[in-house]
Design a protein around this motif. Structure first.
Motif, short mmCIF file in Angstrom:
data_model
loop_
_atom_site.label_atom_id
_atom_site.label_comp_id
_atom_site.label_asym_id
_atom_site.label_seq_id
_atom_site.Cartn_x
_atom_site.Cartn_y
_atom_site.Cartn_z
N VAL A 268 0.77 -1.17 -0.02
CA VAL A 268 -0.01 0.18 -0.17
C VAL A 268 0.90 1.22 0.08
CG1 VAL A 268 -2.08 -0.90 1.08
CG2 VAL A 268 -0.11 -0.03 2.74
N LEU A 269 0.44 2.22 -0.58
CA LEU A 269 0.76 3.53 -0.57
C LEU A 269 0.59 4.32 0.71
CD1 LEU A 269 2.43 6.35 -1.60
CD2 LEU A 269 0.25 6.78 -3.06
N ARG A 282 1.08 16.01 -4.63
CA ARG A 282 1.18 16.03 -5.97
C ARG A 282 1.93 14.63 -6.28
NH1 ARG A 282 -0.90 15.99 -10.77
NH2 ARG A 282 0.79 16.24 -12.61
N VAL A 283 2.76 14.13 -5.83
CA VAL A 283 3.31 13.00 -6.02
C VAL A 283 2.39 11.89 -5.50
CG1 VAL A 283 5.25 11.39 -5.40
CG2 VAL A 283 5.96 13.81 -5.89
N ARG A 284 1.75 12.12 -4.41
CA ARG A 284 1.01 11.09 -3.91
C ARG A 284 -0.19 10.84 -4.95
NH1 ARG A 284 -2.67 13.90 0.06
NH2 ARG A 284 -3.47 14.66 -1.93
N ASP A 285 -0.95 11.74 -5.40
CA ASP A 285 -1.86 11.79 -6.21
C ASP A 285 -1.41 11.09 -7.66
OD1 ASP A 285 -3.43 13.15 -4.51
OD2 ASP A 285 -3.21 15.04 -5.33
N ILE A 286 -0.19 11.52 -8.33
CA ILE A 286 0.04 10.83 -9.42
C ILE A 286 0.30 9.18 -9.10
CG2 ILE A 286 1.78 10.49 -11.04
CD1 ILE A 286 2.45 13.50 -10.55
N LEU A 287 0.71 8.84 -8.01
CA LEU A 287 0.85 7.44 -7.81
C LEU A 287 -0.08 6.67 -7.75
CD1 LEU A 287 4.19 7.76 -5.45
CD2 LEU A 287 4.18 6.65 -7.81
N ALA A 288 -1.22 7.33 -6.85
CA ALA A 288 -2.47 6.67 -6.60
C ALA A 288 -3.31 6.72 -7.50
CB ALA A 288 -3.06 7.60 -5.33
#
Length: 312
Positions: A268-269, A282-288
């Motif tokens: 899980v992220l 921003r990084v979280r949203d791209i990965l998710a």
């Protein structure tokens, strides 16, 4: 170069591969991802004795690590817990550009705990560890990744699960046929009525309690495999158990019925809500969201193909 976003990741194994594959989905770093995965699989084979190395471990380490270029992978050594405790080459660090943001993947033995201590704002680890450490035990159990955050006491930790990566194997109910009545399904309702021993790995005791719920386990006592005993064999001796399965073929070879898939053992992220910034968000949203974007692209492509066939 702008300041990088640091992300804690596992050092080896299936969870790290799941992370790297997710990275490859949102970047043009497929080649370096393939290189890291291939290198670590090769090193695992050496550690297991499946391959005879042509060089010593320190010589291999110096050959594959690139200390002068952060956009190339670095590796490090750790003691493996196999007999003799051989030194094993594992992942250390790599910087990847994600939508113009340098993202530094940093290997940790326990990424989840690194997030809990506020060392990182983002990280990846097994959902199992979240259940084992911070999910509240309640009378009713849980059966999905989406339910985890509701069971985390905000006074306990600022870490929350963002999404799973889909590298799923399941904690599954297994039982000998003679333990079941002919018309009884091997599922959670069976455990509620069951009285006796439940064979599990000792490290999963709290996880099983969280997944099944304390009410279902009122009349159940845990039993653990003996040292070096195969889990499926131990469950067959005990009658009923919970074990990680993919296809269930090995369980069937031991004469076991494969029952309900209780909970996904999935990478899980996660994010520490107290350590978020505009960049980490921003990084979280791209990965998710990349998985959903890929699905939508596939759906749109299929729709376009169908329209083209209609007009031909």
């Amino acid at each position: 170069m702008s300041q990088s976003v640091r992300v804690a990741v596992p050092r080896k194994g299936r969870p790290l591969e799941a992370v790297l594959e997710r990275i490859a989905m949102v970047t043009d770093a497929e080649s370096v991802v393939d290189e890291v995965i291939s290198t670590l699989r090769h090193e695992k084979a050496i550690t297991k004795g499946s391959i005879d190395p042509t060089m010593g471990v320190y010589e291999r380490l110096s050959t594959i690590s690139t200390l002068h270029d952060e956009y190339k992978p670095e590796y490090t050594l750790r003691r493996d817990d196999r007999p003799g405790m051989p030194r094993r080459i594992v992942f250390d660090t790599l910087t990847i550009d994600i939508s113009g943001i340098p993202v530094q993947l940093i290997g940790r033995e326990e990424p989840f705990r690194a997030l809990r201590t506020h060392t990182f704002g983002l990280g990846f680890d097994s959902a199992d560890l979240v259940l084992e450490e911070v999910v509240d035990l309640r009378a009713d159990g849980i059966d999905s990744i989406d339910e985890i955050n509701a069971r985390i006491d905000p006074m306990n930790t600022d870490v929350r699960v963002v999404t799973g990566l889909g590298d799923t194997v399941y904690h599954t109910l297994l039982a000998r046929p003679d333990v079941l009545d002919y018309d009884v399904s091997l599922d959670r309702s069976f455990i509620i009525e069951y009285q006796g021993t439940l064979c599990i790995s000792p490290r999963y005791e709290r996880l099983v309690e969280a997944v099944l719920g304390t009410y279902a386990l009122d009349d159940v006592s845990f039993k653990y495999p003996h040292e070096e005993q195969q889990e499926e064999a131990a469950i067959s001796n005990a009658g009923v158990g919970v074990y990680l399965t993919v296809t269930g073929s090995t369980a069937r070879e031991h004469g076991l019925v494969v029952g309900e898939e209780l909970f996904p053992s999935e990478t899980v992220l996660m994010q520490n809500n107290a350590e978020t910034t505009a960049k980490t968000d921003r990084v979280r949203d791209i990965l998710a969201t990349c998985e959903m974007e890929e699905m939508m692209t596939e759906i749109n492509t299929q729709s376009l193909d169908a329209n083209n066939k209609t007009t031909e």
